[in-house]
Design a protein around this motif. Structure first.
Motif, PDB file in Angstrom:
ATOM      1  N   GLY A   1      -8.908   1.519   1.117  1.00 24.17           N
ATOM      2  CA  GLY A   1      -8.768   2.661   1.920  1.00 24.17           C
ATOM      3  C   GLY A   1     -10.229   3.561   1.755  1.00 24.17           C
ATOM      4  N   GLU A   2     -10.108   4.648   2.550  1.00 24.01           N
ATOM      5  CA  GLU A   2     -11.144   5.474   2.594  1.00 24.01           C
ATOM      6  C   GLU A   2     -10.847   6.912   2.399  1.00 24.01           C
ATOM      7  OE1 GLU A   2     -12.541   4.719   6.448  1.00 24.01           O
ATOM      8  OE2 GLU A   2     -13.401   2.819   5.733  1.00 24.01           O
ATOM      9  N   GLN A   3     -11.726   7.986   2.137  1.00 26.92           N
ATOM     10  CA  GLN A   3     -11.393   9.331   1.610  1.00 26.92           C
ATOM     11  C   GLN A   3     -12.696  10.018   2.692  1.00 26.92           C
ATOM     12  OE1 GLN A   3     -11.735  10.395  -2.286  1.00 26.92           O
ATOM     13  NE2 GLN A   3     -10.041   8.945  -2.992  1.00 26.92           N
TER      14      GLN A   3
ATOM     15  N   CYS B   1      -6.778   2.450  -6.793  1.00 29.50           N
ATOM     16  CA  CYS B   1      -7.003   3.262  -5.455  1.00 29.50           C
ATOM     17  C   CYS B   1      -8.633   3.712  -5.596  1.00 29.50           C
ATOM     18  CB  CYS B   1      -6.097   4.469  -5.852  1.00 29.50           C
ATOM     19  SG  CYS B   1      -6.506   5.552  -7.043  1.00 29.50           S
TER      20      CYS B   1
ATOM     21  N   CYS C   1      -2.166   9.705  -4.585  1.00 35.74           N
ATOM     22  CA  CYS C   1      -1.460   8.549  -4.562  1.00 35.74           C
ATOM     23  C   CYS C   1      -0.141   8.284  -5.539  1.00 35.74           C
ATOM     24  CB  CYS C   1      -2.073   7.295  -4.165  1.00 35.74           C
ATOM     25  SG  CYS C   1      -3.371   7.029  -5.618  1.00 35.74           S
TER      26      CYS C   1
ATOM     27  N   LYS D   1       0.925  -1.185   0.124  1.00 38.64           N
ATOM     28  CA  LYS D   1       0.061   0.082   0.090  1.00 38.64           C
ATOM     29  C   LYS D   1       0.992   1.368   0.067  1.00 38.64           C
ATOM     30  CE  LYS D   1      -3.957  -2.100   2.244  1.00 38.64           C
ATOM     31  NZ  LYS D   1      -3.541  -3.564   2.200  1.00 38.64           N
TER      32      LYS D   1
ATOM     33  N   LEU E   1       2.611   1.773   3.789  1.00 40.41           N
ATOM     34  CA  LEU E   1       1.939   1.343   4.788  1.00 40.41           C
ATOM     35  C   LEU E   1       2.693   0.227   5.367  1.00 40.41           C
ATOM     36  CD1 LEU E   1      -0.395   3.102   5.854  1.00 40.41           C
ATOM     37  CD2 LEU E   1      -1.979   1.191   5.395  1.00 40.41           C
TER      38      LEU E   1
ATOM     39  N   GLY F   1     -15.311   5.045   0.464  1.00 37.50           N
ATOM     40  CA  GLY F   1     -14.073   4.132   0.364  1.00 37.50           C
ATOM     41  C   GLY F   1     -14.613   2.694  -0.445  1.00 37.50           C
TER      42      GLY F   1
ATOM     43  N   GLY G   1      -0.222  -0.387  10.277  1.00 37.73           N
ATOM     44  CA  GLY G   1      -1.007   0.874   9.745  1.00 37.73           C
ATOM     45  C   GLY G   1       0.006   2.182   9.786  1.00 37.73           C
TER      46      GLY G   1
ATOM     47  N   PRO H   1      -6.318   6.840  -0.485  1.00 39.64           N
ATOM     48  CA  PRO H   1      -4.909   7.311  -0.076  1.00 39.64           C
ATOM     49  C   PRO H   1      -3.850   6.458  -0.536  1.00 39.64           C
ATOM     50  CG  PRO H   1      -6.257   5.872   1.778  1.00 39.64           C
ATOM     51  CD  PRO H   1      -7.282   6.211   0.631  1.00 39.64           C
ATOM     52  N   TRP H   2      -4.185   5.303  -0.798  1.00 33.30           N
ATOM     53  CA  TRP H   2      -3.065   4.330  -1.133  1.00 33.30           C
ATOM     54  C   TRP H   2      -3.084   3.968  -2.782  1.00 33.30           C
ATOM     55  CZ3 TRP H   2      -5.909   1.111   2.593  1.00 33.30           C
ATOM     56  CH2 TRP H   2      -5.890   1.689   4.003  1.00 33.30           C
TER      57      TRP H   2
END
Length: 281
Positions: free
Chosen positions: A272-274, A151, A66, A2, A17, A267, A21, A183-184
């Motif tokens: 991942g999530e935003q 992503c 990313c 990630k 990552l 997400g 985490g 994010p990744w």
């Protein structure tokens, strides 16, 4: 892996990552995660890296897009049949391809700024695909070998600009800040099947979008194959592959659009999530 980019806008550093985490610094191995470094073999340089031996990044830094400086952002319209239906459109027989200006690209949690005179700004959670090697005239069978990773993307859209003011969709899709990615960058080897990923989007805590990439009309492999028959896809290019139902435009009987102070939370499973605050310019 990630992979990510962290730090102030325009000064991002590459990171990865770790198992807990936390963020580890990659700048001793690669200069950045960008179109230029991907073309120069950045992912190959990272193979076999002992992530736990890398320097830790302290604090809670801003997470940037990313991938840095993508050459182009290719978007696919109406790629979920139920989304096409909610907009009143017929499902397309071939992929609808349009571009989003690269100046729209930003970090996953950066503020989304609605342009002046915006009346119908809207949301779209999408699977983003980041190209890892030059793709030209590729077969569908070979297409996924050209992917660096995947992503979360939010294809923020101003519907009045897009559909009511003549011309093409690009001007409603390309407003500054309308392209959060990350994010990744989750490398392709960690995504077993890009056509089976759950996705969601909330606005102010209310769930609007729930979907899965299995309901795409055109798969990731087909999109890459299709686009590559017409133009080259280059390392660092981003493809936004379409959105499931639940956009504000599709709310019945009265569409719902973003307003100053709203918050989007979205997400995709494993990617991942935003979270973005919406501010009116």
């Amino acid at each position: 892996m990630k992979l990510l980019r962290y730090g102030p806008s325009g000064q991002e550093k590459p990171g990865v990552l770790d198992a807990a985490g936390g963020i580890r610094d990659l700048s001793g191995i690669v200069d950045d995660l960008s179109s230029a470094t991907l073309a120069a073999g950045a992912l190959d340089k990272l193979k076999g890296t002992d992530i736990e031996s890398l320097p830790t990044v302290s604090g809670n830094p801003r997470i940037g897009a990313c991938v840095g400086a993508p050459g182009k952002v290719v978007c696919i319209g109406l790629n979920y049949s139920d989304h096409a239906a909610e907009t009143g459109a017929e499902p397309p027989k071939e992929p609808i391809v349009f571009m989003k200006a690269t100046s729209a690209v930003q970090g996953p949690n950066d503020t989304v700024r609605m342009p002046r005179n915006s009346k119908k700004s809207d949301w779209e959670v999408e699977l983003g695909v980041i190209i890892g090697k030059h793709a030209k005239y590729v077969s569908e069978a070979d297409a996924l070998s050209h992917v660096a990773g995947y992503c979360v993307a939010n294809d923020v859209s101003e519907r009045e600009f897009q559909a009511e003011r003549g011309g093409q969709w690009t001007k409603g899709k390309s407003c500054d800040t309308f392209g959060p990615i990350g994010p990744w960058l989750v490398t392709a080897d960690e995504v077993a099947d890009p056509q089976d990923l759950d996705m969601f989007l909330d606005v102010n805590g209310k769930r609007f979008q729930t979907g899965n990439t299995k309901t795409m009309i055109f798969s990731v492999a087909h999109i890459i194959h299709y686009c590559s028959q017409m133009f080259s896809l280059m390392p660092g290019d981003v493809i936004m592959t379409g959105t499931p139902p639940g956009v504000g435009l599709g709310v019945k009987p009265n569409p719902v659009f973003l307003k100053d102070g709203d918050e989007m939370y979205l997400g995709i499973a494993g990617l991942g999530e935003q979270r973005q605050k919406v501010v009116a310019d």
